[in-house]
Write an enzyme that holds these catalytic residues in place. Structure first.
Site, PDB file in Angstrom:
ATOM      1  N   HIS A 181       0.825  -1.212   0.000  1.00 51.94           N
ATOM      2  CA  HIS A 181       0.000   0.000   0.000  1.00 51.94           C
ATOM      3  C   HIS A 181       0.862   1.267   0.000  1.00 51.94           C
ATOM      4  O   HIS A 181       0.493   2.264   0.613  1.00 51.94           O
ATOM      5  CB  HIS A 181      -0.983   0.006   1.195  1.00 51.94           C
ATOM      6  CG  HIS A 181      -2.170  -0.879   0.950  1.00 51.94           C
ATOM      7  ND1 HIS A 181      -3.249  -0.473   0.201  1.00 51.94           N
ATOM      8  CD2 HIS A 181      -2.425  -2.152   1.329  1.00 51.94           C
ATOM      9  CE1 HIS A 181      -4.137  -1.466   0.141  1.00 51.94           C
ATOM     10  NE2 HIS A 181      -3.660  -2.499   0.805  1.00 51.94           N
ATOM     11  N   LEU A 231      -2.970 -12.199  -5.883  1.00 51.42           N
ATOM     12  CA  LEU A 231      -1.714 -12.467  -6.595  1.00 51.42           C
ATOM     13  C   LEU A 231      -1.759 -11.864  -7.999  1.00 51.42           C
ATOM     14  O   LEU A 231      -1.053 -12.285  -8.904  1.00 51.42           O
ATOM     15  CB  LEU A 231      -1.449 -13.974  -6.654  1.00 51.42           C
ATOM     16  CG  LEU A 231      -1.306 -14.661  -5.291  1.00 51.42           C
ATOM     17  CD1 LEU A 231      -1.134 -16.167  -5.457  1.00 51.42           C
ATOM     18  CD2 LEU A 231      -0.142 -14.088  -4.487  1.00 51.42           C
ATOM     19  N   SER A 232      -2.642 -10.871  -8.153  1.00 53.05           N
ATOM     20  CA  SER A 232      -2.697 -10.078  -9.379  1.00 53.05           C
ATOM     21  C   SER A 232      -3.130 -10.830 -10.621  1.00 53.05           C
ATOM     22  O   SER A 232      -2.529 -10.683 -11.694  1.00 53.05           O
ATOM     23  CB  SER A 232      -1.346  -9.407  -9.660  1.00 53.05           C
ATOM     24  OG  SER A 232      -1.092  -8.489  -8.667  1.00 53.05           O
ATOM     25  N   ASP A 264       1.510  -3.887  -9.454  1.00 48.79           N
ATOM     26  CA  ASP A 264       1.149  -5.199 -10.006  1.00 48.79           C
ATOM     27  C   ASP A 264       1.436  -5.256 -11.501  1.00 48.79           C
ATOM     28  O   ASP A 264       1.990  -6.230 -12.012  1.00 48.79           O
ATOM     29  CB  ASP A 264      -0.342  -5.494  -9.773  1.00 48.79           C
ATOM     30  CG  ASP A 264      -0.718  -5.396  -8.312  1.00 48.79           C
ATOM     31  OD1 ASP A 264       0.199  -5.332  -7.473  1.00 48.79           O
ATOM     32  OD2 ASP A 264      -1.922  -5.389  -8.006  1.00 48.79           O
TER      33      ASP A 264
HETATM   34  C1  GLA Z   1      -3.207  -3.997  -4.949  1.00 45.92           C
HETATM   35  C2  GLA Z   1      -2.951  -2.865  -5.955  1.00 45.92           C
HETATM   36  C3  GLA Z   1      -1.474  -2.432  -5.934  1.00 45.92           C
HETATM   37  C4  GLA Z   1      -0.969  -2.180  -4.520  1.00 45.92           C
HETATM   38  C5  GLA Z   1      -1.360  -3.326  -3.586  1.00 45.92           C
HETATM   39  C6  GLA Z   1      -1.038  -3.020  -2.150  1.00 45.92           C
HETATM   40  O1  GLA Z   1      -2.564  -5.162  -5.366  1.00 45.92           O
HETATM   41  O2  GLA Z   1      -3.306  -3.249  -7.251  1.00 45.92           O
HETATM   42  O3  GLA Z   1      -1.316  -1.291  -6.753  1.00 45.92           O
HETATM   43  O4  GLA Z   1      -1.427  -0.948  -4.038  1.00 45.92           O
HETATM   44  O5  GLA Z   1      -2.746  -3.630  -3.660  1.00 45.92           O
HETATM   45  O6  GLA Z   1       0.313  -2.906  -1.965  1.00 45.92           O
END
Ligand code: GLA
Length: 384
Positions: free
Chosen positions: A34, A123-124, A170
């Site tokens: 964050h 995990l994006s 991400d």
């Molecule tokens: C999500 C967001 C990122 C980042 C994280 C927290 O994954 O997509 O941009 O802010 O939360 O670190």
């Protein structure tokens, strides 16, 4: 699923050969949570799992989206940009819109997606869908856009079209990952350094709470506004563009100006987390894994107490992990409110880590956790 099986599926669905096969990874963030949207330093790495995309040209200007992940297929045309579907196709559509805004015509393709990132696990998976779409379009349209710009376009796509005000971490990790390396990324400048994950005898273990994440977008956007509010207040006192420009000492000297205690804690997390990442990178370069682990633990505490993005599931997995032999550190990773933890575990202790932590989590929370040993892979690319 291997590429040959994916190609077979493509032929079965579209009755023609795919003209290209692309892949973009998910990511796990080791430390620096964050703070990408606060101009901070983050330390993610790309995983070996992600999203595959097979493509072939169509005769008309529609685009057909099929995924092997859910029973759902959609055909869209330009109207999709105004109608904005709520289904998963909004991610690739959002990226297509970015190409339109740059003057390209991304319509007229048959697409087959298949992801092996556990969905909703933090995990994006969404960044991997965006980046695989961007990489594919960049190739088929001969656009020649560099991967960092593709990451920026994908972030903007998510902010504008999907409505999640995510930072760049991400998408950058998915675009720029490198096997065996984590990425020290300065989110204020996008300067970055690949740092070898030389963790002799230790592995990065990801544990999935399997808690379904709810309200993630609204709570995420709320945190982001709280940080903006803190920045606005402090910028009235000292020259400041983003919270992570401050050292913890300078922050504490001015923190009293932030009257709202919640906003003050949010800002404190951002400033301290940024300092922890700097120290963690020094520790890793100096082979001081125990220190790296301590900083992971401190990061979790800060995300729990000051930033309040954890919850019983993440806290149980991280805090119980921290008590186990062979564990140097454990913390939540990603946006929070469910999703995964990341732990640094001695290789010899991994089987007992999984068995003991899995059992404790089950008895304390009532859910079954999943565990993955992170394989750090390369960024988005054309496979064939
Ligand atoms: C999500 C967001 C990122 C980042 C994280 C927290 O994954 O997509 O941009 O802010 O939360 O670190």
């Amino acid at each position: 699923m291997d590429i040959d099986t994916l190609k077979k599926q493509f032929r079965a669905i579209y009755e023609k050969e795919p003209q290209g096969v692309y892949f973009a990874p998910g990511r796990v963030n080791l430390i620096g949570e964050h703070i990408d949207y606060n101009g901070g330093l983050v330390f993610p790495c790309a995983l070996s799992f992600g999203t595959y995309l097979l493509v072939s040209r169509r005769k008309d200007r529609n685009t057909m989206f099929t995924t092997l992940n859910f029973d759902h297929t959609g055909t869209f045309d330009e109207c999709a940009f105004t109608k904005k579907p709520v289904t998963w196709e909004r991610y690739p559509l959002a990226v297509m819109k970015e190409f339109v805004d740059k003057g390209y015509d991304p319509w007229g393709y048959d697409l087959l997606f298949n992801g092996d990132v556990p969905g909703g696990a933090g995990l994006s998976s969404s960044a991997s869908i965006e980046l695989v779409t961007a990489t594919m379009l960049n190739d088929v349209l001969n656009a020649g856009i560099d991967p960092i710009e593709l990451a920026r376009m994908s972030q903007r796509a998510e902010n504008v079209f999907v409505g999640m005000n995510s930072g760049i971490m991400d998408q950058f990790a998915s675009a720029m990952g490198k096997t065996g390396h984590a990425i020290a990324l300065d989110c204020a400048t996008l300067d970055f350094e690949w740092i070898p994950l030389a963790m002799e005898g230790y592995s990065v273990v990801v544990a999935n709470t399997n808690k379904h994440r709810t309200l993630t977008t609204s709570k995420y956007n709320e945190r982001r506004s709280e940080c903006e509010e803190a920045t606005r207040i402090l910028a009235g006192e000292i020259p400041l563009n983003a919270l992570c420009e401050l050292t913890p000492e300078i922050f504490e000297a001015h923190a009293g100006k932030i009257a709202n205690e919640t906003i003050r804690r949010r800002a404190r997390h951002a400033v301290n987390e940024n300092a922890r990442v700097k120290e963690a990178i020094v520790a890793l370069k100096g082979n001081d894994l125990p220190r790296f682990g301590q900083l992971m633990n401190a990061s979790h505490r800060s995300l729990k107490e000051d930033y309040e993005v954890t919850g019983i599931e993440l806290d149980t997995l991280a805090e119980e992990a921290q008590k186990l032999d062979g564990v140097l550190g454990s913390r939540m990773t990603g946006g929070g409110f469910g999703g995964c933890t990341v732990s640094l575990v001695a290789n010899a202790s991994i089987p007992s880590f999984i068995a003991t932590l899995g059992a404790r989590y089950k008895s304390l929370v009532g859910l079954t956790a999943d565990f993955y040993i992170a394989n750090v892979g390369d960024g988005a690319r054309k496979l064939e």
